[in-house]
Design a protein around this motif. Structure first.
Motif, PDB file in Angstrom:
ATOM      1  N   GLU A   3       1.549  29.878  11.641  1.00  0.00           N
ATOM      2  CA  GLU A   3       1.102  30.389  12.942  1.00  0.00           C
ATOM      3  C   GLU A   3       1.732  31.750  13.270  1.00  0.00           C
ATOM      4  N   PHE A   4       3.044  31.878  13.010  1.00  0.00           N
ATOM      5  CA  PHE A   4       3.722  33.098  13.456  1.00  0.00           C
ATOM      6  C   PHE A   4       3.407  34.289  12.560  1.00  0.00           C
ATOM      7  N   ILE A   7      -0.046  35.455  13.651  1.00  0.00           N
ATOM      8  CA  ILE A   7       0.015  36.271  14.869  1.00  0.00           C
ATOM      9  C   ILE A   7       0.551  37.657  14.524  1.00  0.00           C
ATOM     10  N   PHE A  11      -2.620  39.915  15.013  1.00  0.00           N
ATOM     11  CA  PHE A  11      -2.745  40.072  16.466  1.00  0.00           C
ATOM     12  C   PHE A  11      -1.534  40.736  17.124  1.00  0.00           C
ATOM     13  N   VAL A  22       3.223  41.494  22.729  1.00  0.00           N
ATOM     14  CA  VAL A  22       3.360  40.232  21.986  1.00  0.00           C
ATOM     15  C   VAL A  22       4.796  40.003  21.537  1.00  0.00           C
ATOM     16  N   GLY A  23       5.267  38.772  21.620  1.00  0.00           N
ATOM     17  CA  GLY A  23       6.553  38.414  21.015  1.00  0.00           C
ATOM     18  C   GLY A  23       7.464  37.606  21.909  1.00  0.00           C
ATOM     19  N   ASP A  24       7.407  37.807  23.209  1.00  0.00           N
ATOM     20  CA  ASP A  24       8.295  37.047  24.096  1.00  0.00           C
ATOM     21  C   ASP A  24       7.474  35.949  24.782  1.00  0.00           C
ATOM     22  N   ASP A  25       8.085  35.271  25.728  1.00  0.00           N
ATOM     23  CA  ASP A  25       7.375  34.175  26.394  1.00  0.00           C
ATOM     24  C   ASP A  25       6.261  34.679  27.302  1.00  0.00           C
ATOM     25  N   LEU A  83      -5.311  36.703  24.197  1.00  0.00           N
ATOM     26  CA  LEU A  83      -6.251  36.011  23.324  1.00  0.00           C
ATOM     27  C   LEU A  83      -5.746  34.606  23.023  1.00  0.00           C
ATOM     28  N   LEU A 113      -3.878  44.387  23.443  1.00  0.00           N
ATOM     29  CA  LEU A 113      -3.642  42.956  23.232  1.00  0.00           C
ATOM     30  C   LEU A 113      -2.149  42.692  23.447  1.00  0.00           C
ATOM     31  N   GLY A 115      -0.733  39.447  24.309  1.00  0.00           N
ATOM     32  CA  GLY A 115      -0.230  38.087  24.144  1.00  0.00           C
ATOM     33  C   GLY A 115      -1.360  37.126  23.924  1.00  0.00           C
ATOM     34  N   GLY A 116      -1.013  35.837  23.856  1.00  0.00           N
ATOM     35  CA  GLY A 116      -2.045  34.833  23.659  1.00  0.00           C
ATOM     36  C   GLY A 116      -1.461  33.521  23.239  1.00  0.00           C
ATOM     37  N   ASP A 117      -2.294  32.722  22.589  1.00  0.00           N
ATOM     38  CA  ASP A 117      -1.845  31.445  22.072  1.00  0.00           C
ATOM     39  C   ASP A 117      -2.710  31.137  20.860  1.00  0.00           C
ATOM     40  N   THR A 118      -2.144  30.463  19.865  1.00  0.00           N
ATOM     41  CA  THR A 118      -2.867  30.157  18.635  1.00  0.00           C
ATOM     42  C   THR A 118      -2.633  28.699  18.296  1.00  0.00           C
TER      43      THR A 118
HETATM   44  P1  ADP Z   1       5.009  30.015  23.370  1.00  0.00           P
HETATM   45  O1  ADP Z   1       5.313  28.865  22.461  1.00  0.00           O
HETATM   46  O2  ADP Z   1       6.151  30.461  24.224  1.00  0.00           O
HETATM   47  O3  ADP Z   1       3.723  29.834  24.119  1.00  0.00           O
HETATM   48  P2  ADP Z   1       3.904  31.216  21.109  1.00  0.00           P
HETATM   49  O4  ADP Z   1       4.765  30.777  19.990  1.00  0.00           O
HETATM   50  O5  ADP Z   1       2.639  30.492  21.370  1.00  0.00           O
HETATM   51  O6  ADP Z   1       4.793  31.272  22.407  1.00  0.00           O
HETATM   52  O7  ADP Z   1       3.553  32.746  20.902  1.00  0.00           O
HETATM   53  C1  ADP Z   1       4.517  33.673  20.465  1.00  0.00           C
HETATM   54  C2  ADP Z   1       4.107  35.046  20.915  1.00  0.00           C
HETATM   55  O8  ADP Z   1       2.890  35.396  20.280  1.00  0.00           O
HETATM   56  C3  ADP Z   1       3.847  35.156  22.409  1.00  0.00           C
HETATM   57  O9  ADP Z   1       4.270  36.425  22.827  1.00  0.00           O
HETATM   58  C4  ADP Z   1       2.347  35.035  22.522  1.00  0.00           C
HETATM   59  O10 ADP Z   1       1.864  35.721  23.657  1.00  0.00           O
HETATM   60  C5  ADP Z   1       1.893  35.700  21.227  1.00  0.00           C
HETATM   61  N1  ADP Z   1       0.635  35.167  20.726  1.00  0.00           N
HETATM   62  C6  ADP Z   1       0.343  33.905  20.340  1.00  0.00           C
HETATM   63  N2  ADP Z   1      -0.926  33.809  19.885  1.00  0.00           N
HETATM   64  C7  ADP Z   1      -1.462  35.056  19.991  1.00  0.00           C
HETATM   65  C8  ADP Z   1      -2.743  35.622  19.704  1.00  0.00           C
HETATM   66  N3  ADP Z   1      -3.756  34.894  19.205  1.00  0.00           N
HETATM   67  N4  ADP Z   1      -2.917  36.927  19.976  1.00  0.00           N
HETATM   68  C9  ADP Z   1      -1.913  37.672  20.485  1.00  0.00           C
HETATM   69  N5  ADP Z   1      -0.701  37.210  20.755  1.00  0.00           N
HETATM   70  C10 ADP Z   1      -0.471  35.914  20.526  1.00  0.00           C
END
Ligand code: ADP
Ligand code: MG
Length: 328
Positions: A3-4, A7, A11, A22-25, A83, A113, A115-118
């Motif tokens: 996953e990381f 990203i 992304f 992207v990278g922090d909470d 995203l 872009l 931040g987001g979640d995957t």
């Molecule tokens: P958390 O567990 O705190 O929600 P994540 O591990 O999900 O954090 O995400 C780590 C970082 O990557 C965060 O800054 C998040 O915004 C970013 N991120 C996660 N998925 C994506 C994506 N699809 N596109 C851009 N940034 C992303």
């Protein structure tokens, strides 16, 4: 690839406008002084909003385009987006094309872009965009659905109906010459959000909406929130399907009733429908010129509630057009 890494590779981009990307909470955004944040989310679900085998480049483009279209409808300037992505598996070719389609459009609009979640799951793409709208003398300059007044003109930008035509052809319901289908398909898969027009209409338009579910249905939202009615002139709208100007177009390809339905209620157009008082006609023309976006005057707001569509003879059309409703 985990996953990381995913990203990081696809992304994570420099985001100089954001205070933190992207990278922090959390990402941190710093709207310019004297502006409000305009925020909108749109989700694209496989099988519902796109075919499973759609080109991932165009899917990336469309996922952001439909969100930028909402900013355009508010007259907002794009700032950043997040995203949230659910993917069945890691397919690097797919991810490379998807992120290219997404980020090329993002760069074209200076939308970062941040931040987001995957997660793993059925293919599903949810984007939230953030834009800026100036506040002048304590008043937001955002374009709203609620500002239309009796006597205002109604306009629509660009072209209508081509996306629906392509959708029906891809579903095998209509046969089209390949070159023509390709142009219509381009409108379905790579819509152009009218971001520059939306900003140029601040202080000019009285109300605006983006046309995603079909012109009449979306105009209906403006009428309801503005507590007015309207008349739309069908002949002024009829010419708005772009492929009718294609060298391979022939009126035999589509019944005129069906063409009218696609233009008035087709959906997936991502044009702007907006209103402005007749005194603003020159200013509307200037906004269209300045943004390089054609606009067409198609009717007028009226005090009498309801949406009336008039044919060439001035008679009211009696046919009802349903607009798209996921649970309708
Ligand atoms: P958390 O567990 O705190 O929600 P994540 O591990 O999900 O954090 O995400 C780590 C970082 O990557 C965060 O800054 C998040 O915004 C970013 N991120 C996660 N998925 C994506 C994506 N699809 N596109 C851009 N940034 C992303
Ligand atoms: Mg997370």
């Amino acid at each position: 690839m985990g996953e990381f890494d995913l990203i990081a590779r696809y992304f994570t981009r420099p985001s100089p406008k954001a205070a933190l990307g992207v990278g922090d909470d959390c990402a941190l955004l710093q709207p310019a002084p004297g502006t409000q944040l305009a925020i909108s989310s749109d989700m694209l679900v496989e099988g519902r909003h796109f075919f499973p085998d759609v080109d991932p480049f165009t899917l990336g483009h469309k996922a952001l385009a439909v969100n930028l279209s909402d900013l355009a409808a508010c007259g907002a300037k794009p700032l950043a987006f997040t995203l949230a992505l659910s993917l069945p598996r890691v397919d690097e070719d797919w991810l490379a094309s998807f992120s290219r389609g997404l980020l090329e459009l993002a760069d074209a609009h200076g939308c970062e872009l941040v931040g987001g979640d995957t997660t793993q799951g059925p293919l599903n793409i949810c984007i939230t965009v953030f834009g800026e709208v100036p506040v002048v003398a304590g008043r937001s300059q955002a374009l709203l659905r609620s500002g239309a007044r009796a006597g205002d003109d109604i306009y629509v930008s660009g072209t209508l109906g081509d996306a629906r035509l392509a959708l029906e052809a891809l579903r095998g319901r209509i046969a089209l010459p390949p070159a023509l289908l390709s142009d219509a398909r381009n409108r379905l898969e790579q819509p152009t959000p009218r971001v520059a027009l939306g900003q140029a209409l601040r202080g000019v338009a009285s109300a605006a909406i983006d046309v995603s579910d079909g012109l009449l249905g979306d105009l209906g939202h403006v009428l309801r929130l503005s507590k007015v009615g309207a008349s739309v002139e069908a002949p002024l709208v009829a010419g708005l399907m772009a492929v009718t100007r294609h060298p391979e177009w022939s009126s035999e390809l589509l019944l005129s009733d069906t063409l009218q339905e696609y233009v008035l209620a087709g959906g997936d157009d991502y044009e702007l429908a907006f209103t402005a008082p007749p005194s603003a006609r020159e200013a509307v023309a200037e906004a269209a010129r300045q943004s390089g976006t054609p606009v067409t005057r198609i009717g007028a707001i009226e005090a009498q509630p309801g949406l009336r569509v008039r044919g060439a003879d001035g008679q009211l059309l009696t046919r009802r057009y349903a607009s798209f409703d996921h649970f309708g």
